[in-house]
Structures are given as C-alpha cells and as structure tokens.
Design an enzyme around this catalytic site. Structure first.
Site: not given
Length: 458
Positions: A111, A345, A347
């Site tokens: 990430c 994000d 993820h």
C-alpha cells in the site's frame, strides 16, 4: 517424492493465501462521504465552496458524496471532476510474477508503494498537463451501490480462487476502443492531453518494463535491503521514487528530477544543482523538481498542533499530496475539509490491466468517490511532496512554504526548513552515488533509521 509433495502443498498454500487476500481487499462496503456546505474544501491547492440554492432538491445519487441534506450548486461537479481526475493506484492481482518471489499480487503489503506512486503520478500530471487539467470522462464513472459491490466481490473471489487452482485467468470485460474515445475530443490539444494521460498511467503499469511500476520500485528497494512482500515506509518509498526517476531512460522524463530532504532539511543549492542541466543563466534548460520531505508529526501519535501545518501544506499550489495514512494502513492524502483529511485508498484489489495494449481501459485508474478521515487518526510518519517547474518556481515555493511553516508552527522550530547552501557545507556526506551502489552509505543509514519508526505491517 516427499520434497515434491511439500512443494505442492506450499504452492497450494500460496494460491489460497493469494485468493484470500484478493477477497479481503476487494470486499469494500460502499459508504457515503459527507461534506459540509458551510466549509470550503481544499484539494491539492484548489479551493471549492459548496453552497445550495434549493433546499428541496436532493444531491444526485451518483455523486458519491452527501452534502448535509442540501444540493450544492457552483463547484460540486468541478470538485468531483477534479478529484476523479487524480490517478488512483491500488492493489492488483494476477500481474506478472515479481522476480525473486512467487508473488503475483501486492495485497497486504504494497500500500505505501501505491500511495508513493499516486504522489509521483500527480507530480507528472502537473509537469505534463498542468493543475487545471481534468479528465473529460471523469464524471462518466459510476459508483456501485453496496449490494452490487459485495455481490460482485463474492463472484470475483469465487472465480479468482478457482482460477488460481487451475492456473487460468479471468475473462476481461470488453472496453471502448481508443479510436472511439479519441473521437470525443474536440481539438488537438485535448487529444494531446489524453495521449499524455495514458502515457503517465502506463508508466505505473504492473509489469517489469513499466518505469515506475511495482516491479521496478521493488528492484530499487532491494538496494536498501527491502524485498517483495516487505513493509515499505513513507521515507523509504521517497528514496525509491527518487532512484526510479533518476534511472528512467525516457526522453519525456529528461526534464524532471526528484530531491529528498535530509533530516527534515531542504538544501537550496543541492536542489538547484539537480535542476540545472548547464551553467547557462537561461532558465529554458532548468529541470522541474519534485521535493519529497519525510517527517514525523509527533511521537507514537500525531500531535494535534500539526493540524494547521498539514492544512497549510495541502492548500499550497505546489503540493502534490502526502504519503501517509493511519496505523497499519497507508493512504494518499490530497485535501481536507475542516479537521478531516481527504484521501485515496489503495486497499482495494483490482485485476491486472495490461497497459502495453493500445486501448487499455482507464476506469480502474481513477477513484469514483473521495474518502475522509479525522486528522487525529493520522499516523505521525509521512512524506510530503511539492512540485516546482523550474529554479525560479523553486525559489518562490521555498519562500511561500517557509512563511507557512512559521505561521503554522506552534513550537520554537518548524517541522522542516529550507536553508541556503549545500548539504556538504554543513558536514553532511554527499549523496552522489555510482551506478553499482544506488544508495550511499549515508542514505542507507538514514533509510534504516526511518524504516524502524514507521507503520506496522498488516
């Protein structure tokens, strides 16, 4: 025979873990992000004011955000288009195997590399397209609702797991051809912008040949003792990005470089040296520079006194975002409203896209809706990025950032500083390296120190 049996078990275990990660990071419940109509929204130096005209009207459901029960007139569509136009880089699955490992996905560990890619991508957009550029198709991206999102994820997990056991790939969804898309653009300028838009995204493709793709970044990370599957902190990623840009052999990238601050200090002469390609006084040969500053906003937790500092940074036109996050998760921070940070994000696990084909789909590289997070939840370790087009731009930026640092700093000393001269003038070891040793001993010590202080592995 026993060894062969063990290998088969290990392969099956790897495939199961990969499929599990693909499900875990694809199972994202869609939730609305609420914005206030009474407060301005800042996105990478641009300010948007949300105001309403008719209290009885409702915000269109496809907008992906709700503005406290009122429709917003004026800037809402401009904000959405601006946000969606930023390049979104997330976990991917089924990409070519990373050399030296069995990994074909970065789920669960990549990430921070992804948020670093997003920051660099924004710097490249400023360099080639400018801050005013937006993707013409940005508002055509539709949001999935919770039911369809989760049901699609279940189907995806089932197909992914079955495919991983049989060694097959998922079928790709047909996409609109590049020719058809190009016909939408009204003039040569828009078409040229779209060519650069695609080119920038292709540089971040998940293949060994992509200049700033995961495979290349991992190769540079090996020079600092990192390998595929390891945790990468914001400071380590800053140095990896610098090496990736310095080593990129592409004619379009000759005019840009990266400088990483040393111990929260930007040495102006070092930056200018990197920007100047000759001794001529003419600025036409100046390189653009992306300045990366690894900092800590507190001890174990982020100090609330730094809120104004972070807001000030994200309000600057020079800002290209922040590689940060909250404990155990890295996010790309691009703006704020009140005391909440706006971020993208990484993820979310998406399927591999082959960016080498002429008409590769762009939709999965753009985030359809923003997310917000309270500043109090922010992890103290982060890397801040700025873009300056030439030497004069850098001088103006350093003055403005210094003023902002003094205003926002409630402590005796600012979080980082700009100083005149070279680092060697202050008894720092020069960071010049040869091709065989991409990181100097001084850099390796600095990276090692940072890497022990940053996020915890998931």
């Amino acid at each position: 025979m026993e060894a062969t049996g063990t290998d088969d078990v290990d392969k099956l275990k790897t495939k199961f873990i990969s499929a599990w990660n693909n499900m875990k990071y694809s199972w994202v419940l869609k939730t609305k992000t609420y914005f206030s109509r009474n407060s301005p929204v800042l996105l990478l130096g641009k300010c948007y004011h949300f105001k309403y005209e008719d209290e009885n009207e409702l915000l269109p459901a496809r907008s992906g955000c709700t503005i406290e029960d009122h429709v917003i007139a004026g800037n809402v569509e401009e904000f959405r288009k601006d946000f969606i136009s930023r390049i979104w880089l997330t976990y991917r699955e089924e990409f070519p195997q990373i050399e030296g490992s069995a990994l074909t996905t970065d789920c669960g560990w990549g990430c921070t590399l992804r948020t670093g890619q997003m920051l660099l991508a924004q710097g490249l957009i400023l360099h080639f397209l400018g801050r005013a550029w937006t993707w013409p198709d940005a508002l055509n991206i539709e949001n999935s609702d919770s039911e369809s999102w989760t049901s699609n994820t279940v189907k995806k997990f089932t197909a992914s797991f079955e495919a991983s056991l049989s060694g097959e790939r998922e079928l790709k969804t047909p996409t609109i051809s590049l020719k058809e898309k190009m016909e939408r653009y009204s003039d040569d300028r828009e078409m040229q912008n779209e060519i650069y838009h695609r080119k920038i995204i292709s540089w971040f493709g998940d293949s060994p040949l992509a200049l700033f793709g995961l495979h290349q970044l991992i190769e540079y990370g090996k020079k600092s003792g990192k390998k595929a599957g390891d945790w990468y902190g914001p400071a380590v990623v800053a140095h990896i990005l610098r090496k990736a840009v310095e080593e990129a052999r592409h004619p379009d990238l000759k005019g840009i470089t990266i400088y990483v601050a040393q111990d929260c200090t930007v040495y102006s002469s070092d930056v200018i040296d990197k920007q100047c390609t000759s001794m001529a006084s003419d600025n036409t040969n100046d390189k653009a520079v992306i300045i990366l500053v690894p900092v800590r906003l507190g001890g174990e937790r982020t100090n609330a006194d730094y809120l104004d500092f972070v807001k000030g940074i994200l309000s600057l036109e020079y800002c290209v975002g922040i590689i940060g996050g909250k404990p155990k998760q890295s996010y790309y921070f691009a703006g704020f409203q009140d005391d909440s940070l706006i971020y993208m994000d990484p993820h979310y696990c998406q399927s591999f896209v082959d960016v080498s084909i002429k008409d590769f789909p762009l939709e999965t590289f753009h985030c359809p809706s923003p997310k917000k997070m309270s500043f109090r939840k922010m992890d103290p370790s982060c890397t801040i990025g700025f873009y300056c087009r030439n030497v004069q731009d850098f001088k103006r930026a350093s003055e403005e950032i210094t003023k902002m640092l003094k205003i926002s700093s409630k402590e005796k000393y600012p979080l980082f500083t700009f100083v005149n001269g070279h680092s060697r003038d202050y008894d720092f070891t020069s960071t010049t390296t040869n091709e065989e040793d991409l990181f100097s001993e001084d850099e390796k010590k600095r990276i090692k120190r940072f890497s022990t202080e940053e996020f915890v592995l998931l």
